[in-house]
Design a protein around this motif. Structure first.
Motif, short mmCIF file in Angstrom:
data_model
loop_
_atom_site.label_atom_id
_atom_site.label_comp_id
_atom_site.label_asym_id
_atom_site.label_seq_id
_atom_site.Cartn_x
_atom_site.Cartn_y
_atom_site.Cartn_z
N VAL A 133 0.19 -1.54 0.09
CA VAL A 133 -0.04 0.40 0.00
C VAL A 133 0.72 1.23 -0.22
O VAL A 133 1.87 1.02 0.09
CB VAL A 133 -0.79 0.49 1.52
N LEU A 134 0.67 2.40 -0.58
CA LEU A 134 1.11 3.38 -0.67
C LEU A 134 1.56 4.43 0.54
O LEU A 134 3.29 4.46 0.85
CB LEU A 134 0.73 4.57 -1.21
N GLY A 135 0.79 4.22 1.62
CA GLY A 135 1.86 4.32 2.53
C GLY A 135 2.50 3.70 3.46
O GLY A 135 2.93 4.18 4.68
N ASN A 136 2.60 2.42 3.05
CA ASN A 136 3.69 1.91 3.48
C ASN A 136 5.01 1.35 2.45
O ASN A 136 5.73 1.03 2.92
CB ASN A 136 3.03 0.11 3.58
N MET A 137 4.78 2.35 1.76
CA MET A 137 6.26 2.14 1.03
C MET A 137 6.89 4.06 1.54
O MET A 137 6.27 4.70 1.98
CB MET A 137 5.71 3.10 -0.47
N THR A 138 8.61 4.01 1.51
CA THR A 138 8.97 5.75 1.65
C THR A 138 10.34 4.11 0.50
O THR A 138 10.75 4.08 0.29
CB THR A 138 9.43 5.53 3.16
N LEU A 139 10.67 5.46 0.51
CA LEU A 139 12.36 5.54 -0.44
C LEU A 139 13.52 5.36 0.71
O LEU A 139 13.89 6.90 1.65
CB LEU A 139 12.53 6.50 -1.78
N ILE A 140 14.09 4.57 0.79
CA ILE A 140 15.26 4.87 1.97
C ILE A 140 16.43 4.40 0.18
O ILE A 140 16.33 3.38 -0.82
CB ILE A 140 15.58 3.73 2.20
N LEU A 141 17.68 5.18 0.51
CA LEU A 141 18.61 5.30 -0.57
C LEU A 141 19.99 4.18 -0.16
O LEU A 141 20.41 4.10 0.73
CB LEU A 141 19.25 6.89 -0.91
N GLY A 142 20.18 3.71 -0.67
CA GLY A 142 21.98 2.96 -0.56
C GLY A 142 21.90 2.32 0.24
O GLY A 142 21.38 1.34 0.02
N ARG A 143 22.97 2.51 1.27
CA ARG A 143 23.24 1.05 2.36
C ARG A 143 21.92 1.68 3.24
O ARG A 143 21.78 0.16 3.87
CB ARG A 143 24.78 1.57 2.87
N SER A 144 21.43 2.72 3.32
CA SER A 144 20.14 2.55 4.55
C SER A 144 19.48 1.47 3.65
O SER A 144 18.58 0.54 5.25
CB SER A 144 19.83 3.88 4.39
N ASN A 145 18.34 1.23 2.41
CA ASN A 145 17.85 0.34 2.44
C ASN A 145 18.27 -0.85 3.25
O ASN A 145 17.23 -1.49 3.09
CB ASN A 145 17.38 0.11 0.54
N SER A 146 19.65 -1.56 2.66
CA SER A 146 19.80 -2.39 3.20
C SER A 146 19.72 -3.00 4.35
O SER A 146 19.32 -3.60 5.12
CB SER A 146 21.37 -3.07 2.39
N ARG A 147 19.84 -1.76 4.92
CA ARG A 147 20.22 -1.56 6.78
C ARG A 147 18.93 -1.82 7.05
O ARG A 147 18.55 -2.49 8.31
CB ARG A 147 20.62 -0.70 7.22
N ALA A 148 17.71 -1.40 6.76
CA ALA A 148 16.04 -1.34 6.96
C ALA A 148 15.93 -2.69 6.55
O ALA A 148 15.25 -3.29 7.80
CB ALA A 148 16.26 -0.09 6.35
N SER A 149 15.83 -3.31 5.86
CA SER A 149 15.41 -4.49 4.69
C SER A 149 14.18 -4.60 5.77
O SER A 149 13.14 -4.21 5.53
CB SER A 149 16.64 -5.60 5.60
N ASN A 150 14.22 -6.11 6.10
CA ASN A 150 13.00 -5.74 7.19
C ASN A 150 12.87 -6.50 7.94
O ASN A 150 12.13 -7.13 9.10
CB ASN A 150 12.59 -7.61 6.44
N LYS A 151 13.66 -4.94 8.64
CA LYS A 151 13.67 -5.00 10.36
C LYS A 151 12.20 -4.60 10.50
O LYS A 151 11.32 -3.65 10.59
CB LYS A 151 14.69 -4.11 10.37
N ASP A 152 11.99 -4.82 12.25
CA ASP A 152 10.50 -4.20 12.50
C ASP A 152 11.26 -2.75 12.77
O ASP A 152 12.01 -1.90 12.66
CB ASP A 152 10.91 -4.90 14.17
N PHE A 153 9.64 -2.34 12.91
CA PHE A 153 9.75 -1.10 12.52
C PHE A 153 10.71 -0.37 13.26
O PHE A 153 11.49 1.17 13.58
CB PHE A 153 8.06 -0.05 12.61
N SER A 154 10.96 -0.58 15.03
CA SER A 154 11.54 0.06 15.92
C SER A 154 13.05 -0.06 15.55
O SER A 154 13.31 0.84 16.04
CB SER A 154 11.61 -0.64 17.63
N ASP A 155 13.58 -0.49 14.63
CA ASP A 155 14.34 -1.09 14.01
C ASP A 155 14.95 0.03 13.13
O ASP A 155 16.16 1.31 13.06
CB ASP A 155 15.18 -1.87 13.78
N LYS A 156 13.92 0.29 11.94
CA LYS A 156 13.93 1.04 10.93
C LYS A 156 14.42 2.30 11.27
O LYS A 156 14.69 3.35 10.28
CB LYS A 156 12.66 0.17 10.19
#
Length: 85
Positions: free
Chosen positions: A21-44
Motif C-alpha cells: 500500500v502507498l502508505g507503507n512505502m518509502t524511499l530509502i537510498l543506498g546502504r540504508s535500504n539494505s540496513r532497514a531490510s525486513n527489520k521491525d519498525f523500532s529498528d527501521k
C-alpha cells in the motif's frame, strides 16, 4: 522474521493487503535500504531518522507502525501527490 512485530500485529491476509500500500512505502537510498531490510519498525525508525528525506524523518517520530498508521500515511501521501499533479 517469524517473531517480528509485523507477524504479531498482522494476519497473513492483512500482510497481503498492507505490504504494498502507498502508505507503507518509502524511499530509502543506498546502504540504508539494505540496513532497514525486513527489520521491525523500532529498528527501521532509527534508520529513517538519519535520512535526508523529510517523509522518512517524519515517519521516524511514530512510536508504532500499525494498520492505522499505514492508513493515515496512505491518506497523507495521497493528498501530497494530488497537490503535486
Amino acid at each position: 522474521e517469524l517473531n517480528s512485530k509485523w507477524n504479531e500485529d498482522f494476519t497473513e491476509e492483512e500482510k497481503e493487503k498492507f505490504t504494498f500500500v502507498l502508505g507503507n512505502m518509502t524511499l530509502i537510498l543506498g546502504r540504508s535500504n539494505s540496513r532497514a531490510s525486513n527489520k521491525d519498525f523500532s529498528d527501521k525508525k532509527i534508520i529513517y531518522r538519519e535520512s535526508k528525506i523529510s517523509e522518512n524523518v517524519a515517519i521516524s517520530s511514530n512510536s508504532t507502525w500499525s494498520k492505522k498508521d499505514i492508513q493515515k500515511s496512505t491518506v497523507r501521501l495521497g493528498r501530497k501527490i494530488t497537490k503535486i499533479w
